[in-house]
Design a protein around this motif. Structure first.
Motif, PDB file in Angstrom:
ATOM      1  N   ALA B 320      10.264 -58.950  -7.765  1.00  0.00           N
ATOM      2  CA  ALA B 320      10.744 -59.271  -9.110  1.00  0.00           C
ATOM      3  C   ALA B 320       9.535 -59.477 -10.003  1.00  0.00           C
ATOM      4  CB  ALA B 320      11.601 -60.532  -9.065  1.00  0.00           C
ATOM      5  N   GLY B 321       9.628 -59.014 -11.247  1.00  0.00           N
ATOM      6  CA  GLY B 321       8.514 -59.188 -12.181  1.00  0.00           C
ATOM      7  C   GLY B 321       7.566 -58.006 -12.214  1.00  0.00           C
ATOM      8  N   GLU B 322       7.557 -57.181 -11.149  1.00  0.00           N
ATOM      9  CA  GLU B 322       6.738 -55.958 -11.175  1.00  0.00           C
ATOM     10  C   GLU B 322       7.395 -54.954 -12.123  1.00  0.00           C
ATOM     11  OE1 GLU B 322       4.663 -55.793  -6.772  1.00  0.00           O
ATOM     12  OE2 GLU B 322       6.641 -54.885  -6.974  1.00  0.00           O
ATOM     13  N   LYS B 323       6.655 -53.896 -12.432  1.00  0.00           N
ATOM     14  CA  LYS B 323       7.205 -52.853 -13.308  1.00  0.00           C
ATOM     15  C   LYS B 323       7.233 -51.507 -12.586  1.00  0.00           C
ATOM     16  CE  LYS B 323       6.195 -54.650 -17.909  1.00  0.00           C
ATOM     17  NZ  LYS B 323       5.509 -54.378 -19.173  1.00  0.00           N
ATOM     18  N   ALA B 324       8.023 -50.594 -13.155  1.00  0.00           N
ATOM     19  CA  ALA B 324       8.188 -49.281 -12.511  1.00  0.00           C
ATOM     20  C   ALA B 324       6.867 -48.524 -12.409  1.00  0.00           C
ATOM     21  CB  ALA B 324       9.213 -48.454 -13.280  1.00  0.00           C
ATOM     22  N   ASN B 325       5.921 -48.816 -13.305  1.00  0.00           N
ATOM     23  CA  ASN B 325       4.645 -48.088 -13.213  1.00  0.00           C
ATOM     24  C   ASN B 325       3.775 -48.564 -12.046  1.00  0.00           C
ATOM     25  OD1 ASN B 325       3.547 -50.492 -14.090  1.00  0.00           O
ATOM     26  ND2 ASN B 325       3.035 -49.764 -16.156  1.00  0.00           N
ATOM     27  N   GLN B 326       4.271 -49.564 -11.303  1.00  0.00           N
ATOM     28  CA  GLN B 326       3.524 -50.033 -10.115  1.00  0.00           C
ATOM     29  C   GLN B 326       4.069 -49.453  -8.810  1.00  0.00           C
ATOM     30  OE1 GLN B 326       4.004 -54.176 -11.914  1.00  0.00           O
ATOM     31  NE2 GLN B 326       2.280 -54.502 -10.526  1.00  0.00           N
ATOM     32  N   ILE B 327       5.141 -48.670  -8.910  1.00  0.00           N
ATOM     33  CA  ILE B 327       5.726 -48.125  -7.670  1.00  0.00           C
ATOM     34  C   ILE B 327       4.859 -46.957  -7.189  1.00  0.00           C
ATOM     35  CG2 ILE B 327       7.755 -47.061  -6.601  1.00  0.00           C
ATOM     36  CD1 ILE B 327       9.424 -48.188  -8.984  1.00  0.00           C
ATOM     37  N   PRO B 328       4.347 -47.020  -5.965  1.00  0.00           N
ATOM     38  CA  PRO B 328       3.521 -45.903  -5.477  1.00  0.00           C
ATOM     39  C   PRO B 328       4.392 -44.720  -5.015  1.00  0.00           C
ATOM     40  CG  PRO B 328       3.628 -47.641  -3.821  1.00  0.00           C
ATOM     41  CD  PRO B 328       4.459 -48.104  -4.977  1.00  0.00           C
ATOM     42  N   ILE B 329       4.457 -43.695  -5.830  1.00  0.00           N
ATOM     43  CA  ILE B 329       5.324 -42.545  -5.535  1.00  0.00           C
ATOM     44  C   ILE B 329       4.611 -41.563  -4.593  1.00  0.00           C
ATOM     45  CG2 ILE B 329       6.521 -40.550  -6.552  1.00  0.00           C
ATOM     46  CD1 ILE B 329       7.796 -43.270  -7.258  1.00  0.00           C
ATOM     47  N   LYS B 330       5.298 -41.239  -3.495  1.00  0.00           N
ATOM     48  CA  LYS B 330       4.708 -40.303  -2.525  1.00  0.00           C
ATOM     49  C   LYS B 330       5.607 -39.081  -2.295  1.00  0.00           C
ATOM     50  CE  LYS B 330       0.984 -42.545  -0.855  1.00  0.00           C
ATOM     51  NZ  LYS B 330      -0.055 -42.359  -1.877  1.00  0.00           N
ATOM     52  N   PHE B 331       6.801 -39.135  -2.845  1.00  0.00           N
ATOM     53  CA  PHE B 331       7.757 -38.046  -2.641  1.00  0.00           C
ATOM     54  C   PHE B 331       8.489 -37.840  -3.951  1.00  0.00           C
ATOM     55  CE2 PHE B 331       9.561 -35.818   1.126  1.00  0.00           C
ATOM     56  CZ  PHE B 331      10.576 -35.099   0.507  1.00  0.00           C
ATOM     57  N   VAL B 332       8.801 -36.578  -4.246  1.00  0.00           N
ATOM     58  CA  VAL B 332       9.483 -36.267  -5.493  1.00  0.00           C
ATOM     59  C   VAL B 332      10.585 -35.247  -5.214  1.00  0.00           C
ATOM     60  CG1 VAL B 332       9.164 -34.993  -7.653  1.00  0.00           C
ATOM     61  CG2 VAL B 332       7.568 -36.822  -7.055  1.00  0.00           C
ATOM     62  N   PHE B 333      11.765 -35.510  -5.775  1.00  0.00           N
ATOM     63  CA  PHE B 333      12.877 -34.575  -5.568  1.00  0.00           C
ATOM     64  C   PHE B 333      13.501 -34.168  -6.908  1.00  0.00           C
ATOM     65  CE2 PHE B 333      17.578 -34.063  -4.799  1.00  0.00           C
ATOM     66  CZ  PHE B 333      17.490 -32.791  -4.246  1.00  0.00           C
ATOM     67  N   PHE B 334      13.440 -32.871  -7.179  1.00  0.00           N
ATOM     68  CA  PHE B 334      14.136 -32.309  -8.342  1.00  0.00           C
ATOM     69  C   PHE B 334      15.363 -31.572  -7.826  1.00  0.00           C
ATOM     70  CE2 PHE B 334       9.606 -32.188  -9.580  1.00  0.00           C
ATOM     71  CZ  PHE B 334       9.652 -32.872 -10.782  1.00  0.00           C
ATOM     72  N   GLY B 335      16.545 -31.973  -8.281  1.00  0.00           N
ATOM     73  CA  GLY B 335      17.738 -31.254  -7.853  1.00  0.00           C
ATOM     74  C   GLY B 335      18.965 -32.122  -7.961  1.00  0.00           C
ATOM     75  N   SER B 336      20.044 -31.738  -7.258  1.00  0.00           N
ATOM     76  CA  SER B 336      21.330 -32.430  -7.156  1.00  0.00           C
ATOM     77  C   SER B 336      22.325 -32.005  -8.239  1.00  0.00           C
ATOM     78  CB  SER B 336      21.187 -33.965  -7.201  1.00  0.00           C
ATOM     79  OG  SER B 336      21.140 -34.425  -8.534  1.00  0.00           O
ATOM     80  N   CYS B 337      23.587 -32.411  -8.026  1.00  0.00           N
ATOM     81  CA  CYS B 337      24.645 -32.096  -8.996  1.00  0.00           C
ATOM     82  C   CYS B 337      24.464 -32.893 -10.285  1.00  0.00           C
ATOM     83  CB  CYS B 337      26.025 -32.346  -8.395  1.00  0.00           C
ATOM     84  SG  CYS B 337      26.285 -34.018  -7.779  1.00  0.00           S
TER      85      CYS B 337
END
Lengths: 195, 457
Positions: B320-337
């Motif tokens: 709690a209190g962290e922000k989305a720009n601190q999430i370490p992204i290692k996987f990315v998915f483009f797609g879905s309905c």
């Protein structure tokens, strides 16, 4: 569908809100063309340890004193998310006859009516009492009278008369609908054609 | 009495039953896929029943299909489900966009793409994201397998008429803010069960100005707010989209004049109205384990209010209190309905053009259908994605739910254009962060979410 009238059983409390159907039966177990055999994987990620896949002794379904219980007491918005009927099949296959929640997702509720899983709605104060009942004790779910009873407590619940009739008589929806074949045919003649 | 569009369509489809009770509703179109249909066909066989209207059913394969080497399905049970659907559709005379067919794709992408989805219809499918089709001014909802069997046998379904919510969406979106952010914003504010027992209709100037693909994104995710149906009044945008598609009406003029009867007389007709202004709306990112656990990019994650929040934070490994720009992204998915259509890929490609995704990130691009893949390749999107370091795949549901081999590894944070961030959804232990295609593309470049209103667009 098997008939359901009165059930006398122990209670398993799982008092979390928003339990989604991915938690009830994870997707890797949907790869089946049968309706049976899902019970062993019910609540899989909670029931088994992540690495060893052994039973997690802390999860309530794995506690020996709860083994025979057929009634699940839970939170709000039970069965949200994916429409998978496998969630209902898994609960039934495990042995649950009744779920008592604060509310249900619409799709889960409809699925329960097709499979003889009685999904009852009760307010939180009633469910809190039911959730605190010792494992060895039993409660009565009386569908004809629309009551849940335990010792001095009596909780009334509502259910649509058509679903109640289906549960008590174990009726097949398609057979009921076939009685309206003429009406369906008449309707089809009136559908506009744009070709 | 004033009526909603929903009331009008519903009323037209009632075969029998009284208001307030379960009513028997005629189904104009059922869409089928390999995961939730085998037991339904088996049920028909056991009772020696027929499919009443094969012409009002259409099937495809999407949930299980591999996105590389599609004819080499290594998972034997997936293979069995796919073969079973091929056999079932053949035995019962139902149209199938099968493996490799030019019409194959995610069931909610191909229905509209083929012109099968039309205003005023009742449409069902054994998949909760069937709400997508409501974008055309239809009643469309997900059903279970017993209901699939019932529709196959009778072309009807028993349903109790839900109440209605009108969501008035108004104002102008800032650059970098999309339909995905609107629906995520609504669910974050109203909760994941605000729509239970309701059919939603979106209306207002923001909706009027949306193209069909944006409208589909909006309706698609209404189920994440508990409503199994979401719809939008059909207008010229809708009619233009349908015209000339494979199964569009032969006489469009006649069809359009019929479809124009489907509108809500006045917002007073809704049981409930929600007001949602988009003028100040920011891009949204989900932090937790349901789609309501989401924040605007510039806001911190909320305090722990209950056991559910606590468990969610433990699962995703955030505080709690962290922000989305601190999430370490290692996987990315483009797609879905939700966001696997051509316009979504165009938006993502625009962000990725002449850039490269951050080292160590795995990025999958999975078009929603074979047709979308073809069109995207025609305008060179595949090259942009590949040059940026992404994998350009075959169409299907893919890593949205990981029923095929496309899964996010345990403990890994994935920026995803899909619709659900449930625990384990994209793979056991996976940590999903839902966002718009542009936000996900920017996260792929930076390895973290950024505020695309400020830094890119």
């Amino acid at each position: 569908m098997k008939k359901i009238t009165t059930i006398n059983s122990g209670v398993i409390p799982l008092m979390r809100d928003n339990i989604d159907t991915d938690q009830i039966i994870p997707k890797q177990f949907l790869k089946n063309i049968l309706k049976s055999g899902y019970g062993r994987n019910l609540f899989y990620d909670w029931r088994y340890k992540a690495t060893s896949k052994e039973a997690n002794p802390d999860f309530i379904l794995n506690k020996p004193e709860y083994k025979q219980a057929q009634i699940l007491v839970t939170g709000e918005n039970f069965g949200c998310g994916s429409s998978r009927e496998h969630a209902v099949w898994a609960l039934k296959d495990y042995g649950f006859q009744v779920v008592i929640a604060g509310s249900y997702s619409d799709i889960f509720y409809m699925n329960s009516t097709k499979n003889g899983l009685l999904a009852i709605e009760l307010p939180k104060k009633d469910r809190t009492i039911l959730a605190s009942i010792p494992a060895k004790e039993k409660i009565i779910v009386d569908l004809p009278r629309q009551q849940v009873r335990y010792e001095k407590y009596q909780f009334d619940f509502s259910i649509n008369p058509l679903w109640k009739h289906k549960f008590i008589n174990g009726l097949d929806d398609i057979a009921i609908t076939m009685n309206y074949a003429k009406k369906i045919e008449a309707y089809e003649k009136e559908i506009p054609n744009f070709n | 009495m004033k009526k909603t569009m929903f009331d009008k369509i519903w009323h037209q489809h009632v075969i029998t039953g009284e208001p307030g009770e379960p009513q028997l509703i005629y189904v104009d179109l059922q869409l089928l896929h390999e995961v939730t249909s085998p037991q339904a066909f088996e049920g028909l066989r056991e009772k020696n029943r027929q499919v009443r209207r094969p012409d009002r059913n259409f099937a495809t394969m999407d949930h299980n299909v591999p996105t590389v080497d599609i004819f080499n399905i290594k998972d034997l049970i997936s293979k069995k489900q796919i073969e079973t659907l091929a056999k079932n559709t053949k035995d019962f005379g139902i149209r199938l966009a099968g493996m490799g067919s030019k019409d194959q794709g995610i069931v909610h992408v191909i229905g509209p793409q083929l012109g099968l989805t039309q205003p005023g219809m009742v449409i069902v499918c054994g998949d909760s994201h069937t709400a997508t089709h409501g974008a055309f001014g239809s009643i469309a909802f997900g059903i279970g397998t017993s209901e699939v069997e019932h529709v196959l046998a009778t072309q009807t379904i028993w349903q109790t008429k839900p109440k209605t919510i009108g969501i008035h969406v108004h104002g102008k979106l800032s650059k970098g803010v999309y339909a995905k952010d609107i629906i995520m914003g609504i669910i974050a504010r109203e909760g994941v069960s605000f729509g239970t027992g309701y059919a939603v209709e979106f209306y207002g100037d923001t909706i009027r100005n949306m193209n069909m693909e944006e409208r589909m994104t909006l309706c698609n995710m209404v189920i994440e707010g508990g409503a199994k149906m979401g719809s939008i009044q059909p207008d010229q945008t809708t009619f233009d989209y349908i015209a000339d598609r494979k199964y569009a009406p032969g006489n469009m003029e006649k069809a359009v004049s019929y479809w124009k009867q489907f509108y809500t007389d006045s917002p007073d007709a809704f049981d409930k109205v929600i007001d949602f202004s988009v003028n100040e709306l920011a891009p949204f990112v989900s932090w937790g384990t349901n789609p309501g656990m989401a924040v605007p990019i510039d806001q911190p994650f909320p305090k722990i209010k209950n056991e559910e929040d606590k468990k969610a934070y433990e699962y995703v490994g955030l505080k709690a209190g962290e922000k989305a720009n601190q999430i370490p992204i290692k996987f990315v998915f483009f797609g879905s309905c939700t966001n696997g259509r051509l316009s979504d890929l165009i938006i993502a490609a625009k962000v990725l053009k002449n850039k490269h995704i951050k080292n160590g990130i795995t990025a999958l691009v999975v078009p929603g259908s074979r047709k979308i893949k073809e069109k995207a390749e025609k305008i060179g999107l595949d090259k942009i994605f590949k040059e940026a370091g992404c994998e350009w795949r075959e169409p299907g549901c893919s890593a949205c739910l990981g029923m095929n081999p496309d899964r996010v590894p345990a403990g890994i944070h994935c920026a995803s254009t899909s619709n659900r961030n449930f625990a384990g959804r994209q793979g056991a232990g996976s940590r999903t962060h839902l966002a718009s295609p542009a936000m996900v593309a920017a996260a792929a470049i930076h390895g973290r979410f950024i505020d695309i209103r400020k830094e890119i667009i």
